[in-house]
Design an enzyme around this catalytic site. Structure first.
Site, PDB file in Angstrom:
ATOM      1  N   THR A   1       0.835  -1.305  -0.055  1.00  0.00           N
ATOM      2  CA  THR A   1       0.180  -0.017  -0.126  1.00  0.00           C
ATOM      3  C   THR A   1       0.664   1.444   0.046  1.00  0.00           C
ATOM      4  O   THR A   1       0.469   2.389  -0.185  1.00  0.00           O
ATOM      5  CB  THR A   1      -1.050   0.095   1.005  1.00  0.00           C
TER       6      THR A   1
ATOM      7  N   TYR B   1      17.103  -6.702  12.562  1.00  0.00           N
ATOM      8  CA  TYR B   1      16.485  -6.821  11.127  1.00  0.00           C
ATOM      9  C   TYR B   1      17.583  -7.181  10.096  1.00  0.00           C
ATOM     10  O   TYR B   1      16.990  -7.929   9.418  1.00  0.00           O
ATOM     11  CB  TYR B   1      16.523  -5.135  10.947  1.00  0.00           C
TER      12      TYR B   1
END
Length: 265
Positions: A16, A154
């Protein structure tokens, strides 16, 4: 070379905004029907409207689901059971001191960044193998190779994603299904711009100044010496998703501006 994806259906997770949105746009503009995903119906509907403007006539639908969970992945699979192109883009990042990163955070990052891709690939690549055609892309990062000290948790997930990508490519050896990892560097995604804008506000500087300082201080080996644009990453993804990329598989395709200081991937 003209890339034509007409008649193909792509699923792009986490699409999105940012890199995922740019990839969905690129695939739609090349003629693919595209299923996008986001966490809320509002974000999905807004992105669909924007994509339809960017790619008039394209068939675009969306699914609102939390892909960091098995239930969310199953919801997407139920809504769109098959795909010719799968782009595992969904992911999260957040700088955090290693010694302050608890077990829950490590697991949350692993579920969102790694297991979402594993679950979706396990389903969609099976159908691709049966049909003997498909493209699977995993969004890794230069952080998979240059583990950032401010985000060890991460970097670990991006190394894992790259391993899964290479392994799945070998599992599908001899088929016309290709599997590749895409390695962006720091990119002007929604999340990165938000982080840099916050830094600019705190330091009383412009966004451009903070961006230049960020690259110089945190990625001094960058050859382009700037952040990449999401569309620049998307261009590589559209090529890797195309029929023209038929001999490219098991690769780590770098779009990181030369940050990784080696000629080998």
């Amino acid at each position: 070379m003209r890339i034509d994806l007409s008649g193909q259906h792509a699923v792009v997770s986490g699409s999105t905004a940012g890199i995922g949105y740019a990839i969905a746009k690129g695939l739609a503009q090349a003629g693919a029907a595209v299923t996008i995903t986001g966490r809320t119906p509002e974000r999905v509907e807004s992105a669909i409207a924007s994509l339809q403007q960017a790619a008039p006539g394209a068939h675009i639908n969306g699914v609102a689901a939390d892909l960091s969970t098995a239930a969310g992945c199953n919801a997407l699979i139920q809504a769109q059971p098959e795909a010719d192109i799968l782009v595992n883009n969904v992911g999260i990042f957040q700088p955090q001191d290693f010694f302050e990163t608890d077990d829950e955070t490590w697991d949350r990052f692993f579920q969102a960044n790694v297991m979402s891709a594993v679950r979706l690939s396990r389903h969609y690549a099976r159908g691709m193998k049966t049909r003997d055609y498909g493209r699977v892309l995993f969004l890794s990062s230069e952080s998979a190779m240059n583990i950032p000290t401010e985000m060890v948790h991460y970097g670990m997930t991006k190394s894992a994603v790259q391993s899964v990508s290479r392994g799945l490519a070998k599992v599908l050896a001899g088929t016309r299904v290709t599997v590749n990892a895409i390695l962006p560097g720091p990119t002007r995604s929604e999340g990165v711009v938000k982080m840099l804008q916050q830094m600019a506000d705190e330091q009383g500087k412009t966004l451009a100044e903070v961006e230049a300082n960020f690259v110089a201080d945190n990625r001094p080996s960058s050859i382009i010496q700037r952040l990449a644009d999401p569309d620049e990453v998307a261009h590589m993804c559209v090529y890797a998703a195309s029929p023209q990329a038929s001999a490219t598989t098991g690769a780590a395709l770098r779009v990181e501006g030369g940050i990784v200081d080696t000629m080998a991937s």
